[in-house]
Design an enzyme around this catalytic site. Structure first.
Site, short mmCIF file in Angstrom:
data_model
loop_
_atom_site.label_atom_id
_atom_site.label_comp_id
_atom_site.label_asym_id
_atom_site.label_seq_id
_atom_site.Cartn_x
_atom_site.Cartn_y
_atom_site.Cartn_z
N GLY A 18 0.83 -1.20 0.00
CA GLY A 18 0.00 0.00 0.00
C GLY A 18 0.86 1.24 0.00
CB VAL A 70 -1.36 -7.99 0.62
CG1 VAL A 70 -0.38 -7.01 -0.01
CG2 VAL A 70 -2.55 -7.27 1.25
CG ASN A 96 0.76 1.47 4.74
OD1 ASN A 96 0.47 2.07 5.77
ND2 ASN A 96 0.36 1.89 3.54
CB SER A 148 -5.13 1.65 13.73
OG SER A 148 -6.03 2.67 14.14
CE1 TYR A 161 -8.34 0.35 9.47
CE2 TYR A 161 -8.53 1.26 11.68
CZ TYR A 161 -7.86 1.18 10.48
OH TYR A 161 -6.72 1.91 10.27
CB ALA A 163 -11.52 -7.45 14.74
CE LYS A 165 -5.22 -1.34 10.40
NZ LYS A 165 -4.03 -1.47 9.54
CB ILE A 194 -2.60 10.09 10.10
CG1 ILE A 194 -2.05 9.36 11.34
CG2 ILE A 194 -1.48 10.70 9.28
CD1 ILE A 194 -1.28 10.23 12.30
#
Length: 251
Positions: A18, A70, A96, A148, A161, A163, A165, A194
């Protein structure tokens, strides 16, 4: 007095999944600026990838673009076959690649759950698995997973998301213990909010509310994230493994 910290990655090859947009783009640029050859992977946006390479000018010569998924075993196998044949010196992997498909848990579809877990977590597993087999032969390597703070905070609407991370952190802790004696470190970088396109789809009022929650009252920059990544993948960070560094402005 402010000191600019610099690292020399000349003659090193770095993989950034990424690596053509958002935080990944800034990480790729930081490594290129430090002398590295960068293999930046992406899944679908050919235009963004080519625009990024063109924007680099002379440094673009040291950027290689590879398009694949990926989370697909065959794609990952094919990539590593190509990589070990063309870049046997590769020594750094930045996991990433990541996506978001937000919804309240009660209404989240199984497809959206699977998609996020496949890219964010399974992709990290597949790429890390192949990389350690390569790194063990040279008894040196650096793996950094872009996790994250969402993995520990659990923001509403991000069960999939969060779970994925949290899973990256758990995977790193296990893997770091398995490969430490081979000179391989495995760490996580956990950004907060960010300024990237990944949060551009958030409603304006939600953005304002999130900024209120950040003690520093601002979102971070992708460069601030890249600086930490370069340190953790450096030889100077050789005794740091199995840990997570939060870049969250104090959240």
């Amino acid at each position: 007095m402010q000191t600019n910290i610099s690292y020399d990655y000349t003659n090193q090859t770095v993989i950034v999944t990424g690596g053509t947009r958002g935080i990944g783009k800034s990480i790729s640029e930081a490594y290129l600026n430090s002398g590295a050859t960068v293999i930046a992977t992406y899944t679908s946006n050919d235009e963004a990838a080519q625009t990024f390479k063109t924007s680099l000018g002379d440094d673009g010569v040291r950027l290689e673009l590879r398009k694949f998924d990926v989370s697909n075993v065959e794609d990952v196998d094919a990539f590593w076959t190509w990589c070990t044949e063309n870049h046997p010196e590769v020594s750094v992997l930045i996991n990433n690649s990541g996506i978001r498909k937000d919804a309240l848990t009660a209404s989240m579809t199984s497809d959206d759950w699977d998609a996020v877990l496949n890219v964010n977590l399974k992709g990290t597993f597949l790429m890390s698995q192949k990389s350690v087999l390569h790194f063990m032969k040279q008894r040196y390597g650096r793996i950094i997973n872009m996790s994250s703070i969402g993995g520990s905070l659990g923001l509403p609407g991000q069960a999939n998301y969060a779970a994925s991370k949290a899973g990256q952190v758990a995977l790193s802790k296990t893997l770091s213990k398995e490969v430490a004696k081979r000179g391989i470190t495995v760490n996580n970088v956990c950004p907060g909010f960010i300024e990237t396109e990944l949060i551009n789809d958030l409603p304006e009022e939600q953005v304002k509310e999130y900024k209120k929650q950040v003690p520093m009252k601002r979102f971070g920059s992708s460069k601030e994230v890249a600086d930490i990544v370069l340190f953790l993948s450096s030889k100077e960070a050789g005794y740091i493994t199995g840990t997570s560094v939060e870049i969250s402005g104090g959240l």
